[in-house]
Every structure is written in C-alpha cells, then in structure tokens.
Design a protein around this motif. Structure first.
Motif: not given
Lengths: 233, 477
Positions: B189, B241, B245, B248-253, B256-257, B289-290
């Motif tokens: 990262l 990025l 993400h 990792l399952g961090d769709y929001h971030t 954002k990237c 996913m969101l």
C-alpha cells in the motif's frame, strides 16, 4: 476555565492531526493507538468520522492481535447512528467472521437489520434488552430517532400519532413535549385526524411530495408510492 | 455457503497458460543467452536510451511475446546476470528486464516461494529508483500499466500462497519465516501511495481541469524531454489502490482512491484496454457491494458494449484472455445487479442480448428469491468476485491450516445477507407495478396477510440503495 479551553483546543488539535494522518499516512501501524483514542473521542464528543474508523478497522485486519473488541463495538454503534448511510455494512466488510459471531456483534447486526427494514417496534424492544451495550455511546437514542423520523418523512405527508410514537419510542407527556419542540423549531405542524386522533405534519420534501422531486428520470415508482398508499387517517 | 465454482481452481487464477514444472527439470541453463535474446536486449536497451517509445512498444508487446512463445514456453528467460553484459550492466535496464522475467514465470510457469520473494525485492528496487526521481526514460503506457497491474496481482497471489500452510515444505515455511517483510500489506500500500504522491498526479489532474497542464492530451507522455514513468506509475497506482482496497473489502476507501479519475469520460485510463477494464470492473464491483446497483449497472453496460465492439482488435494481444475473462465476470455481475434492482432503460440492446444468452435462466431463478435463487447468487458472485485476501502475516505454528478462503467467505456471506434483505422487498415491487392505487385491505389480501392481526410495520427500500422506493404497511385493528 482557561485550562478547560486549553484542553478543548488540544483535543481539537489531536482530532485534526488524526484526520490528517488518515488522509496522508493511513497505512501505518504506528497510528493505531491514535485512531483508537479518536474513536473514544468521537463517542464522548458526539462527533463521527467514517474514514478514521475504516482506517482503524483496516489496521486491525493487518494486525489481528491488536484488535480491541470494545473499540470495534463502539465503531459499529456509531455507524448505526449514521443511518441511512450504509456505514454499518462498510464496517462489517472489514471485521473477521469469527469476531462477528460474538454475542455483542450478533445483537448489533440484528438491530441494524430491524433498522434497515424499518421495523422500529422490534428495534426498540431489542435495544431496551441490550441497553448495556448501547449505553456506552451517548446520543444513540437521539440518532436513531432522527433516522426514524427521516424514514417517516419519506413515507408520510401526515403521520398518525401512534405510528410516530412507535417509531421513535416516545409516548404520552414526553411525546407531547417532543412535538411541541419540533413544532417550534423544525417546521412540524399538528392537525386533527378522525375522531380525537392527532396527525403530525412533517416538513415537505421530494419524497412525500413528488412534485418537489427535482429529477424524475430515475425512480419511476416514487410517484406510484405516494399515490398508492392512502394516508391513514 | 457451498459454491459450485471452485474458488481455489488454479486455472481461474492463472493467465493464459497452464503452469508447468519448474525449469530445472527441463534442462534450463540460466546462463545461456540465445542470439535472439542478445539481439532483443541490445535493441530494447538502445530504444530505451533513445526514448523511442514506438519501437519500445513493438518490442515489448511483439518481440517479447514471440520469443516467449518460440523459446521460453516451458522455461524462464535467461538470467539477468547473463544478459547484463550486453546492456552495459545498466542498473535500471536490469530491473526492467527482471520485472519482465518474473512476470513471464508467473504467466507461463509456477513461481517458487523464493522467486516470489525475489520478485518483491525487484519491485522494491524498481519503485525505489523511480521514486528517487532519477529515471529519465519514456516507456509505453502498456508497460507501465502492466507493472502496476502485475505488482498488485503478485501481492494477491502471495497472500493466497502464504495462507495455504497445510502442505508447505519445511523449506517453504522457513522462507516465510525468514522473509516476513516480503509482500507485506503495508509495503504494498505504501509503495502505491508513494507513487501517487511523488508523481503529484492529483495536482496534475486538477491543473489539467483548469487548463494549466497537458496530460490527457499527450496520453501522459512528456514531449519536453522529460520522463513519463513516475507520472504514469502514479496515475495507474490510483487504480492499483482501488484494486487492493477491494481485495481487503474496503470498498468505500477504494472508490475514494479512484475519485480523482473522472470515469464518466474518456481519459488516460481508457488508453490501455487492461487499465480501462480493471478500473470499471473494480468500480462496478465496489458500487455493487455498496448497494449502488444503478451506478454499477450503468458502468458495466458501458464497458461491456465497448468490449463487444473492440475486442476483435485485441485478439492477438497477450491480454486477450484476460479481457475475455473479465468480460464474462462482468456479465455475471450485471446479471446479479439487474436481479436485485430491475431496470429497463439502462442496458443497451446488444449487451442485453448477450446477457440473455448467458444468463436468462439464471436471472429468472434469482428473481424468485427461494433457496435455489441463493444458490445462483452464490455461484455468480463466487465466479465474478475479486480474489479477496487475508492481509495479516501468517501464524507459522501448528496447527498449520489453509485459511486462504476466509476473506472470500466473509464477503460472500455479507453479500448473501444483503440479498436476503432485498428479498423482503421483492414481492412488494411486483404488486406496485400492477396498481396505481390500492387499499390497505386489498393489499393485505394479495400479500396473504391476515389484516386484523397485522402489526404496523414498514418495509422501506433505503434510498442509499438506489433502488425503488417501496413502502407497505399493514394496519393494527
């Protein structure tokens, strides 16, 4: 007095720094403790930062031995309070399955489910039973009540009193006081319904008044919705 | 939660060719440099020094593939040590050559634990050189995209590799212990983040909007004697990025990237088809996913139409198989999104025809919301989803387990949970289509609910879901 202000300023400085850290240097295990402190600050000062909390949950993913269950619980409760934003699901995606099997998490997931499906009666029942988990975060009740009102305002032009009461878990004299306050400050109005029942008129928005809708291209059903269901009166 | 698609299947993971045995069995001599390779590196080195981007691209896409096909189907290319004398032992060229060397091993062979770690070292050196700002080359966008894409791919592959501990040899375990830093998630990262920052790509894109900078207009190339390498690696790292993400399952971030890139238009990300597809695939998946189904449908529709029109031009390219694979996966995701959030006007006719050919039966099943429906959602999700990773370091003590599927199982579980919540709203939607007004009593009858004993309840499709707004209530008598 001076000392209070100083520490308040210090607190603001620390929060500012944490937000900066998350923006500039998020992939860094050294900020984990700062982020945990930040969660506790959010709880005590009734503020909220999704990005900082997601950053922390990611770091917990990277270093599972450092995960603090009480902190994660607090993050999830704060996320519930952010509804209708989908923050709660966003957090769940980052929490390992085994952790989600613990009782506290199961409870929070059930609560979130009730809120997602607008089953407020069941929600408040369950919330009361689990007061001890939820009490750690001040402002929880008010946040959920605000969400419930938001849901009602999407559905109704005029809400019958019993429905409002159930949605926000306030009745009797307390409800009278609550309504008085909203009428004075939030543009609500009260009307008489059939018999001696009371109707609460919520402020107009594009959902309960389709003519206010700015952009009719997307959601065809909206017009259907407000026409289909006769308002209970 | 059983999936009919084997998530672990190697062919799902690999590129075009099946992995073959390590070259040491096949009489591979790393020090033997065939004439064609000599010629290749000498010319490539010269073109890079002369900043002849067109020629570099021809050699990179064309000659390298042809030579690989002809001479290195089952063995690696000659070692960098053997090749270095022909290119003045140029440090940067050697790093580039090694990057291609490892990529070839991953694509056509099966990398050993040691090779995986050495590849990590090579990326650290290569990115280190670029980040120090001493690189003066212009390289084709395709190559620069491939570097970032491969970097993330090898990271994902390594996470899978080190999460399967059961059948590891003692030697492999020892390597994992000794080189704990290799492919650590912080490193990955932070390199991507560093490339984004050092390249100042955010500022470049901002200035471009104000007409103060040329970037898209030159396809990212520098016509003033400078280098495009840091800029383009920074640009592609934004997509990298997003991808990490998502893993990792961090769709929001992740989203954002990607935000500085305006995907409503053509841009540098559409120049290389691989980057275009990867961007939209991950963007669409994250939105799905969101629960932003409409947005996902829109973007999948656009890219699938694009692929339909233009894939013929890529038939000979080494990326062709990957293009086809992602194409199929996105049809599956489109099928899922349309089943969760039916739309009539968002899908173009030709895409719709393709979709029906592939998934009409399955879509009918998914819209029924019974057990069979969940099995289909499970199947399609498992087929089309990214290969989620467990980013934390492995615990190298007994009992040694395989936990490489844990991350995937969690995302699948949460996805199916959301499908279930949608189920509660599906029945109502069909009734709403039929009636413009309906009394509560009638609705109760049609919904087969006993009116006098009904409780007041609401079913609300959350506006954040971007699907229909539906409310029903049943009245307490």
């Amino acid at each position: 007095m001076v000392r209070e202000r100083e520490s308040q300023q210090q607190q603001q400085q620390v929060s500012y720094t944490v937000e900066q850290l998350v923006a500039v240097n998020p992939y860094n295990p050294d900020i984990l403790t700062d982020l945990e402190n930040h969660v506790n600050e959010q709880v005590s000062s009734q503020t909220y930062s999704l990005d900082a909390n997601l950053c922390l949950l990611r770091l917990y993913q990277f270093e599972p031995e450092r995960m603090s269950i009480p902190i994660v619980v607090r993050i999830l409760i704060k996320a519930l309070m952010a509804m209708p934003a989908p923050d709660f699901s966003l957090c769940l995606f980052l929490i390992p399955e085994q952790v989600q099997m613990e009782e506290q998490f199961k409870t929070l997931i059930v609560l979130s489910h009730y809120l997602e499906t607008a089953r407020f009666h069941q929600f408040w029942d369950e919330a009361v039973k689990n007061r001890s988990i939820l009490e750690v975060v001040p402002g929880f009740e008010q946040a959920i009540q605000a969400y419930a009102i938001h849901v009602l305002s999407l559905t109704y032009q005029k809400v019958p009193r019993p429905i409002l009461a159930e949605a926000i878990n306030i009745e009797g004299l307390s409800l009278d006081k609550f309504l008085e306050y909203q009428v004075a400050n939030s543009g609500w109005a009260l009307e008489k319904g059939h018999g001696r029942s009371q109707l609460i008129v919520l402020p107009r928005n594009e959902f309960n008044h389709p003519e206010l809708k700015k952009n009719a291209v997307d959601s065809v059903p909206l017009e259907h919705v407000t026409r289909i269901f006769p308002i209970l009166s | 939660m059983a999936s009919s698609y084997d998530y672990d299947e190697p062919s799902y993971d690999s590129r075009s060719y099946p992995p073959s045995s390590q070259a040491s069995d096949v009489g591979y001599d790393p020090n033997f440099v065939p004439d064609s390779v000599k010629t290749f590196v000498v010319h490539l080195y010269r073109h890079i020094r002369e900043k002849n981007v067109y020629e570099i691209h021809q050699m990179y896409e064309g000659s390298f593939q042809r030579l690989s096909d002809r001479m290195f189907r089952e063995s690696p290319w000659p070692s960098v040590e053997a090749v270095a004398p022909y290119v003045d032992n140029d440090h940067v060229f050697c790093l580039l050559y090694r990057e291609m060397w490892f990529r070839h091993v991953y694509a056509r062979l099966s990398p050993t634990g040691r090779q995986r770690i050495e590849s990590w070292d090579n990326y650290c050196s290569l990115f280190g050189v670029v980040l120090h700002g001493v690189v003066n080359m212009q390289l084709p966008n395709q190559w620069l995209w491939d570097m970032v894409d491969e970097f993330v791919y090898q990271f994902q592959s390594y996470c899978q590799y080190r999460a399967k501990l059961k059948n590891k040899t003692e030697e492999e375990l020892q390597l994992l212990r000794q080189y704990g830093q290799a492919w650590n998630v912080y490193g990955v990262l932070n390199y991507l983040q560093a490339l984004v920052e050092k390249s100042m790509i955010h500022q470049i894109l901002e200035r471009e909007k104000e007409g103060l900078e040329q970037f898209t207009a030159t396809d990212g190339y520098d016509y003033e004697g400078g280098s495009n390498v840091l800029k383009m690696l920074g640009y592609y790292s934004m997509i990298g990025l997003l991808r990490v993400h998502c893993l990792l399952g961090d769709y929001h971030t992740g989203l954002k990237c990607l935000a500085p890139i305006d995907i409503s238009q053509q841009g540098v990300y559409t120049i290389v088809i691989g980057s275009h597809i990867s961007t939209i695939y991950h963007y669409g998946f994250a939105n799905m996913m969101l629960r932003r189904y409409v947005e996902a449908i829109r973007e999948f529709n656009k890219i699938l139409l694009y692929i339909l029109k233009y894939k013929q031009y890529h038939q000979k390219s080494p990326q062709y198989d990957q293009i086809l694979k992602k194409n199929e996966q996105m049809y599956a995701l489109l099928a899922i999104c349309l089943s969760l959030c039916p739309q009539t006007k968002l899908v173009e006719e030709n895409v719709s025809t393709q979709l029906k050919d592939k998934y009409s039966e399955k879509m009918l099943k998914m819209q029924r919301y019974d057990d069979e429906a969940y099995a289909v959602y499970d199947e399609l999700f498992s087929y089309a989803c990214p290969k989620f990773i467990t980013p934390s370091a492995p615990i190298l003590e007994e009992p040694l387990t395989n936990y490489n599927q844990d991350a995937y199982r969690l995302q699948l579980k949460l996805f199916l949970y959301e499908v279930k919540q949608q189920q509660l709203l599906a029945g109502v939607r069909s009734f709403l289509k039929l009636y413009s007004t309906i009394s509560i009593g009638k609705l109760a009858t049609y919904m087969e609910v006993d009116e006098p004993t009904l409780r007041i309840s609401y079913m609300l499709l959350n506006p954040s879901r971007q699907s229909d707004m539906v409310i029903i209530f049943c009245v307490r008598s």
